[in-house]
Design a protein around this motif. Structure first.
Motif, mmCIF file in Angstrom:
data_model
loop_
_atom_site.group_PDB
_atom_site.id
_atom_site.type_symbol
_atom_site.label_atom_id
_atom_site.label_comp_id
_atom_site.label_asym_id
_atom_site.label_seq_id
_atom_site.Cartn_x
_atom_site.Cartn_y
_atom_site.Cartn_z
ATOM 1 N N UNK A 1 25.563 58.780 19.751
ATOM 2 C CA UNK A 1 26.704 58.582 18.861
ATOM 3 C C UNK A 1 27.850 59.533 19.213
ATOM 4 N N UNK A 2 27.506 60.798 19.478
ATOM 5 C CA UNK A 2 28.534 61.775 19.793
ATOM 6 C C UNK A 2 29.182 61.479 21.142
ATOM 7 N N UNK A 3 28.380 61.141 22.142
ATOM 8 C CA UNK A 3 28.908 60.870 23.479
ATOM 9 C C UNK A 3 29.827 59.649 23.461
ATOM 10 N N UNK A 4 29.432 58.621 22.732
ATOM 11 C CA UNK A 4 30.214 57.382 22.710
ATOM 12 C C UNK A 4 31.510 57.524 21.909
ATOM 13 N N UNK A 5 31.573 58.526 21.039
ATOM 14 C CA UNK A 5 32.747 58.664 20.175
ATOM 15 C C UNK A 5 33.825 59.566 20.749
ATOM 16 N N UNK A 6 33.590 60.128 21.937
ATOM 17 C CA UNK A 6 34.581 61.010 22.547
ATOM 18 C C UNK A 6 35.094 60.372 23.833
ATOM 19 N N UNK A 7 36.388 60.503 24.074
ATOM 20 C CA UNK A 7 37.022 59.883 25.237
ATOM 21 C C UNK A 7 36.960 60.821 26.442
ATOM 22 N N UNK A 8 35.721 61.164 26.822
ATOM 23 C CA UNK A 8 35.476 62.036 27.958
ATOM 24 C C UNK A 8 34.221 61.543 28.685
ATOM 25 N N UNK A 9 34.134 61.747 29.979
ATOM 26 C CA UNK A 9 32.950 61.278 30.738
ATOM 27 C C UNK A 9 31.771 62.234 30.601
ATOM 28 N N UNK A 10 31.319 62.393 29.373
ATOM 29 C CA UNK A 10 30.238 63.351 29.109
ATOM 30 C C UNK A 10 28.941 62.919 29.802
ATOM 31 N N UNK A 11 28.680 61.620 29.822
ATOM 32 C CA UNK A 11 27.567 61.050 30.583
ATOM 33 C C UNK A 11 28.082 59.832 31.339
ATOM 34 N N UNK A 12 27.546 59.563 32.527
ATOM 35 C CA UNK A 12 27.936 58.349 33.235
ATOM 36 C C UNK A 12 27.698 57.110 32.370
ATOM 37 N N UNK A 13 28.619 56.164 32.440
ATOM 38 C CA UNK A 13 28.563 54.996 31.558
ATOM 39 C C UNK A 13 27.269 54.212 31.722
ATOM 40 N N UNK A 14 26.734 54.147 32.947
ATOM 41 C CA UNK A 14 25.528 53.342 33.163
ATOM 42 C C UNK A 14 24.314 53.921 32.454
ATOM 43 N N UNK A 15 24.325 55.239 32.175
ATOM 44 C CA UNK A 15 23.195 55.843 31.473
ATOM 45 C C UNK A 15 23.189 55.481 29.996
ATOM 46 N N UNK A 16 24.362 55.195 29.447
ATOM 47 C CA UNK A 16 24.455 54.916 28.018
ATOM 48 C C UNK A 16 23.839 53.577 27.648
ATOM 49 N N UNK A 17 23.587 52.731 28.644
ATOM 50 C CA UNK A 17 22.982 51.419 28.389
ATOM 51 C C UNK A 17 21.458 51.458 28.456
ATOM 52 N N UNK A 18 20.901 52.621 28.785
ATOM 53 C CA UNK A 18 19.437 52.699 28.871
ATOM 54 C C UNK A 18 18.814 52.461 27.505
ATOM 55 N N UNK A 19 17.680 51.827 27.532
ATOM 56 C CA UNK A 19 16.951 51.584 26.275
ATOM 57 C C UNK A 19 15.470 51.896 26.490
ATOM 58 N N UNK A 20 14.983 53.006 25.896
ATOM 59 C CA UNK A 20 15.745 53.976 25.112
ATOM 60 C C UNK A 20 16.526 54.928 26.017
ATOM 61 N N UNK A 21 17.423 55.689 25.420
ATOM 62 C CA UNK A 21 18.189 56.658 26.186
ATOM 63 C C UNK A 21 17.267 57.734 26.752
ATOM 64 N N UNK A 22 16.282 58.167 25.953
ATOM 65 C CA UNK A 22 15.296 59.156 26.375
ATOM 66 C C UNK A 22 13.912 58.695 25.928
ATOM 67 N N UNK A 23 12.902 58.990 26.764
ATOM 68 C CA UNK A 23 11.529 58.653 26.370
ATOM 69 C C UNK A 23 10.544 59.776 26.694
ATOM 70 N N UNK A 24 11.071 60.964 26.963
ATOM 71 C CA UNK A 24 10.206 62.111 27.216
ATOM 72 C C UNK A 24 10.797 63.328 26.527
ATOM 73 N N UNK A 25 9.914 64.088 25.885
ATOM 74 C CA UNK A 25 10.321 65.215 25.047
ATOM 75 C C UNK A 25 9.545 66.463 25.440
ATOM 76 N N UNK A 26 10.264 67.572 25.554
ATOM 77 C CA UNK A 26 9.629 68.881 25.680
ATOM 78 C C UNK A 26 10.220 69.792 24.615
ATOM 79 N N UNK A 27 9.360 70.440 23.861
ATOM 80 C CA UNK A 27 9.795 71.464 22.915
ATOM 81 C C UNK A 27 9.198 72.788 23.371
#
Length: 228
Positions: free
Chosen positions: A99-125
């Motif tokens: 939501x934050x990346x898509x709402x700002x007019x800056x190339x924060x992430x390459x556009x092709x990555x924003x279409x991934x579903x899901x955006x992330x599927x691996x987590x490390x804490x």
């Protein structure tokens, strides 16, 4: 981040505009109210910092959710990993990032990555106690481009260094990760730069000549596995 919290942050670490490594800036909205300011780390292509990504309320909620998982009940355990179906709070965090990346007019992430579903599927804490860090590394190539790291509780300095030394290589770049901040790495930042947390003294790091008295820190890393 409310005015009082922002004032405390500026008093401790300086205004973000004073950071010599930061260039382009843009503001996005996270959730219902937080105005997140994105800043490009000038010397590293593909590295973006959002200092106030999570409000104090969001930070508290995510911290509670992580501790309620029961991963760190034993003192000897300081890392938890999940693959595939992520916890609901991690999915919520991923949604906030998108939501934050898509709402700002800056190339924060390459556009092709924003279409991934899901955006992330691996987590490390990771849970870092005072004096603990992580050695310089580039994330494994089993993960796709686009890596997110969210910081909770204690601030720290993350150092970025060229993966390959030699003529024409860049110089080391330090970035302050404050509680509630988010960094995104893609392209050169993800593949050509190592990142580390180096603590030369137990519990202490230095930022702009001042020691940071560090307490416990929790980091959340989100990545996407490459197709098998």
């Amino acid at each position: 981040m409310d005015d009082e919290e922002e004032a405390h942050l500026k008093a401790a670490f300086g205004d973000s505009s004073d950071d010599e490594h930061l260039a382009d800036r843009g503001t996005s909205v996270v959730g219902d109210s937080t105005k997140a300011v994105w800043e490009r780390v000038e010397k590293i292509n593909g590295l973006w910092l959002c200092r106030n990504f999570l409000s104090a309320h969001h930070q508290s909620d995510f911290l509670s959710a992580i501790l309620n998982e029961g991963w760190f009940v034993e003192e000897s355990i300081n890392q938890a990993m999940r693959f595939g179906d992520l916890p609901s709070w991690a999915i919520e965090l991923s949604d906030l990032i998108l939501e934050s990346v898509e709402s700002v007019d800056l190339p924060v992430l390459p556009a092709d990555l924003l279409w991934r579903e899901p955006l992330f599927d691996q987590l490390i804490v990771n849970l870092y106690q005072p004096g603990e860090g992580i050695c310089a590394h580039v994330d494994l190539l089993r993960f796709e481009d686009g890596i997110a790291i969210v910081s909770l509780e204690s601030p720290c300095v993350m150092r970025f260094s060229p993966a390959e030394k030699g003529e024409g290589a860049g110089v080391d770049v330090d970035v302050l990760l404050s509680p509630g901040s988010l960094i995104l790495m893609s392209g050169e930042a993800r593949y050509c730069w190592k990142h580390e947390i180096n603590r030369k003294q137990i519990g202490f790091q230095v930022w702009e000549g001042e020691e940071i008295d560090q307490k416990r820190r929790i980091s959340i890393t989100l990545r996407k596995l490459c197709p098998s």
